[in-house]
Design an enzyme around this catalytic site. Structure first.
Site, PDB file in Angstrom:
ATOM      1  N   TYR A  53       0.858  -1.197   0.000  1.00  0.00           N
ATOM      2  CA  TYR A  53       0.000   0.000   0.000  1.00  0.00           C
ATOM      3  C   TYR A  53       0.884   1.233   0.000  1.00  0.00           C
ATOM      4  O   TYR A  53       1.866   1.305   0.738  1.00  0.00           O
ATOM      5  CB  TYR A  53      -0.886   0.002   1.252  1.00  0.00           C
ATOM      6  CG  TYR A  53      -1.760   1.236   1.382  1.00  0.00           C
ATOM      7  CD1 TYR A  53      -2.831   1.450   0.512  1.00  0.00           C
ATOM      8  CD2 TYR A  53      -1.509   2.194   2.367  1.00  0.00           C
ATOM      9  CE1 TYR A  53      -3.634   2.579   0.640  1.00  0.00           C
ATOM     10  CE2 TYR A  53      -2.318   3.326   2.496  1.00  0.00           C
ATOM     11  CZ  TYR A  53      -3.378   3.511   1.625  1.00  0.00           C
ATOM     12  OH  TYR A  53      -4.175   4.636   1.752  1.00  0.00           O
ATOM     13  N   ASP A  61       9.363   2.674  -0.469  1.00  0.00           N
ATOM     14  CA  ASP A  61       8.344   3.342   0.330  1.00  0.00           C
ATOM     15  C   ASP A  61       8.555   2.921   1.783  1.00  0.00           C
ATOM     16  O   ASP A  61       8.180   1.823   2.186  1.00  0.00           O
ATOM     17  CB  ASP A  61       6.943   2.977  -0.158  1.00  0.00           C
ATOM     18  CG  ASP A  61       5.855   3.689   0.646  1.00  0.00           C
ATOM     19  OD1 ASP A  61       6.201   4.412   1.617  1.00  0.00           O
ATOM     20  OD2 ASP A  61       4.668   3.519   0.311  1.00  0.00           O
ATOM     21  N   LYS A  77       4.632   8.742   8.875  1.00  0.00           N
ATOM     22  CA  LYS A  77       4.433   8.139  10.199  1.00  0.00           C
ATOM     23  C   LYS A  77       5.463   8.596  11.245  1.00  0.00           C
ATOM     24  O   LYS A  77       5.332   9.694  11.750  1.00  0.00           O
ATOM     25  CB  LYS A  77       4.328   6.623  10.044  1.00  0.00           C
ATOM     26  CG  LYS A  77       3.132   6.283   9.114  1.00  0.00           C
ATOM     27  CD  LYS A  77       2.629   4.885   9.139  1.00  0.00           C
ATOM     28  CE  LYS A  77       1.300   4.785   8.405  1.00  0.00           C
ATOM     29  NZ  LYS A  77       1.302   4.213   7.084  1.00  0.00           N
TER      30      LYS A  77
HETATM   31  C1  LIG Z   1       0.620   4.655   5.792  1.00  0.00           C
HETATM   32  C2  LIG Z   1       1.330   4.408   4.496  1.00  0.00           C
HETATM   33  C3  LIG Z   1       1.195   5.264   3.384  1.00  0.00           C
HETATM   34  C4  LIG Z   1       0.195   6.386   3.356  1.00  0.00           C
HETATM   35  O1  LIG Z   1       0.441   7.358   4.292  1.00  0.00           O
HETATM   36  P1  LIG Z   1      -0.755   8.355   4.720  1.00  0.00           P
HETATM   37  O2  LIG Z   1      -0.082   9.320   5.630  1.00  0.00           O
HETATM   38  O3  LIG Z   1      -1.789   7.502   5.368  1.00  0.00           O
HETATM   39  O4  LIG Z   1      -1.269   8.979   3.473  1.00  0.00           O
HETATM   40  C5  LIG Z   1       1.992   5.043   2.292  1.00  0.00           C
HETATM   41  N1  LIG Z   1       2.865   4.019   2.250  1.00  0.00           N
HETATM   42  C6  LIG Z   1       3.021   3.171   3.287  1.00  0.00           C
HETATM   43  C7  LIG Z   1       4.019   2.083   3.208  1.00  0.00           C
HETATM   44  C8  LIG Z   1       2.243   3.330   4.441  1.00  0.00           C
HETATM   45  O5  LIG Z   1       2.364   2.447   5.438  1.00  0.00           O
END
Ligand SMILES: *Cc1c(COP(=O)(O)O)cnc(C)c1O
Length: 429
Positions: free
Chosen positions: A144, A237, A265
Site C-alpha cells: 500500500y 516506500d 508516520k
Molecule cells: C501509511 C502508508 C502510506 C500512506 O500514508 P498516509 O499518511 O496515510 O497517506 C503510504 N505508504 C506506506 C508504506 C504506508 O504504510
C-alpha cells in the site's frame, strides 16, 4: 466491558461523517464490533470514552514509537505552537530535520517535506516518471502506498501484469500504466518489466500493509539489478518501516541503495508530516529548481516538524532502543505462537524491529496471495476477544502491529496471557 458511549458516539458520527470514520479501517468492517471512540492516550495505553483502558499495539498505525504523549515531543510541539502554527514561509527547523534524515538514509541527497504518506508517494512517482521519461510503473500486490490514482491498483486477473483499478473512480486509463507484480517473485517482476515501458518501481521493502511481510534479500537485490537494467527509478516506500524497523529503516536489513525514499508516520511523531527524497539528479527536477510541480500550503508545518524532529533526535540518542523494542516484539510474537500451538491453531509470526505481524496460517507468508489464504475468520474472533480483554490490536489481518518505547515485559506477558484466554475461548466455543 461497557462500551455504551462508543456505541452512541459511533451512531452519531455516522449521521454526519461517512461510515462514522475519517479513514475506512477505523470502522472495524473487517472484524465486526464497535470501534472504540478514544478519549485520550498515555504511554502504552488508550482510554476510550467509557473509561476502558487498552494496551495499544496500533500506536496510531505506527507514528508513536515513543507511545502516547511523550513528554519531550509534547513539549517541543507546545513550544512550536507558541511561536506560531503556520507561516507558509521557510523555517530553520525544516533544514535541521532534512539534514537528520539525509544523514541516515543512503540514496537520499535532497528532500521535500509534505503532509501525508499519500502525498509523498504520489509526488515521488511524478518525479520518477519525469526523470525516466517513461509512464509505466510497477507496484507489488499487497503493498500500500496511499490512495493516489496510480497506486490504487491491484493485480489483474490470471497472469496479466497490467493492474486493474482497486477502487471505482480510478480511470482504467491510469491503471493501465501500473503493472502489478507478485511480492518476492523475481520472475513476475521480470515479466512486468518486459511487458511495459517501466520508468519506476515502488515497493515497501518491509511490507506492513498485507500484515508484516518482509522482502527476501535476494529479491531486493534482483529488483535493484533489474531497475538498473531497464532504466527504472527504484523507490523504497518507507512511510511505515522508516525509523520503525530500525533507525535506517529497511536499509539496515538490505545492503541495497534505492534512488528515492518516501517517509511518513514516525518522522511526524504523531503530527501530519511526511517526506520524499532521493538522488540530487532526480530531485533537482522538482519545482522551483526544475519543472515538475509539487506544492503544499502546510508542507513543513513548524509544529509537525518540531514534533518529528524531537522524535528523530530521541531515536538517535537511545542506542539500545530498537534492540529493546525488537526484544519486546519477539517476546510478544513467540508468546502468541506458543499459545496458538497449545490450542492446535496454526500461526505464523514475524518481527522487524518494533514492527510485528501474525497470520493464522499453516504456511509461511511470502506474498499477498499467501496472506489472503490465512484464516481471517479466526482473526476476526481473536480481535474482538482481545479488544474486550483490553488489548488493542489492528482491526484487520492485513496490518502490522507496533510496540512502543514505554512498553515493558510485564505488559507483554499480560498481553500473551490474554491471547491464551482468547484462543481458549475460540477453541471451546
Ligand atoms: C501509511 C502508508 C502510506 C500512506 O500514508 P498516509 O499518511 O496515510 O497517506 C503510504 N505508504 C506506506 C508504506 C504506508 O504504510
Amino acid at each position: 466491558m461497557d462500551i455504551l458511549h462508543s456505541v452512541n458516539d459511533f451512531n452519531e458520527a455516522k449521521q454526519v461523517i461517512v461510515g462514522g470514520v475519517n479513514s475506512p479501517v477505523r470502522a472495524f468492517g473487517n472484524v465486526g464490533g464497535t470501534p472504540r471512540f478514544i478519549a485520550r492516550g498515555e504511554g502504552s495505553y488508550l482510554y476510550d470514552v467509557d473509561g476502558n483502558r487498552y494496551l495499544d499495539f496500533v500506536q496510531s498505525w505506527g507514528p508513536l514509537i515513543f507511545g502516547h504523549v511523550d513528554p519531550q515531543i509534547k513539549q517541543a510541539s507546545i513550544e512550536a505552537i507558541c511561536n506560531g502554527m503556520s507561516f507558509g514561509a521557510p523555517t530553520e527547523l525544516e533544514t535541521t530535520l532534512a539534514k537528520e534524515i539525509i544523514a541516515l538514509y543512503d540514496g537520499v541527497e535532497k528532500i521535500r517535506l509534505v503532509s501525508s504518506g499519500t502525498e509523498a508517494t504520489m509526488s515521488a512517482i511524478r518525479l520518477a516518471r519525469a526523470y525516466s521519461g517513461k509512464d509505466d510503473i510497477i507496484k507489488f500486490d499487497g503493498c500500500y502506498h496511499g490512495h493516489s490514482d496510480s497506486l490504487l491498483v491491484s493485480a489483474g486477473s490470471g497472469c496479466a501484469t497490467f493492474g486493474s483499478p482497486s477502487s471505482p473512480g480510478v480511470p482504467e486509463d491510469f491503471s493501465k500504466h501500473t503493472l502489478v507484480a507478485r511480492y518476492n517473485d523475481i520472475s513476475s517482476l521480470r515479466s512486468c518489466f518486459e511487458s511495459g515501458s517501466v520508468g519506476c518501481v515502488i515497493i515497501e521493502p518491509i511490507a506492513g500493509n498485507m500484515g508484516l511481510v518482509p522482502a527476501d534479500i535476494g529479491f531486493i537485490k534482483a529488483l535493484r539489478e533489474m531497475c538498473d537494467e531497464f532504466g527504472a527509478v527504484l523507490i523504497f516506500d518507507e512511510v511505515m518501516s522508516g525509523f520503525r524497523a530500525s533507525l535506517r529503516g529497511a536499509q539496515s536489513y538490505y545492503d541495497v541503495i534505492p534512488d528515492m525514499v518516501t517517509f511518513g508516520k514516525v518522522i511526524g511523531g504523531g503530527m501530519p508530516l511526511a517526506a520524499f527524497g532521493g538522488k540530487d539528479e532526480i530531485m533537482k527536477l522538482l519545482s522551483p529548481v526544475g519543472s515538475v510541480y509539487q506544492a503544499g500550503t502546510l508542507s513543513g508545518n513548524p509544529v509537525a516538524v518540531s514534533a518529528g524532529l524531537m522524535s528523530v533526535c530521541k531515536l538517535k540518542q537511545d542506542q539500545d532502543l530498537y534492540k529493546r523494542l525488537e526484544n519486546l516484539a519477539l517476546m510478544l510474537m513467540n508468546g502468541f505462537r506458543l499459545e496458538a500451538q497449545k490450542y492446535g491453531i496454526a500461526m505464523q509470526t514475524c518481527v522487524r524491529g518494533s514492527m510485528f505481524g501474525y497470520f493464522f496460517s499453516p504456511i509461511e507468508v511470502k506474498n499477498f496471495d499467501d496472506a489472503k489464504a490465512s484464516d481471517t475468520k479466526i482473526f476476526a474472533k481473536f480481535h474482538q476477544k482481545m479488544l474486550a480483554k483490553g488489548v488493542y490490536l489492528a482491526p484487520s489481518a492485513f496490518e502490522a502491529g507496533f510496540v512502543c518505547a514505554t512498553m515493558n515485559e510485564e505488559e507483554i506477558e499480560w498481553a500473551i496471557a490474554k491471547c491464551g484466554e482468547a484462543l481458549e475461548e475460540i477453541v471451546y466455543e
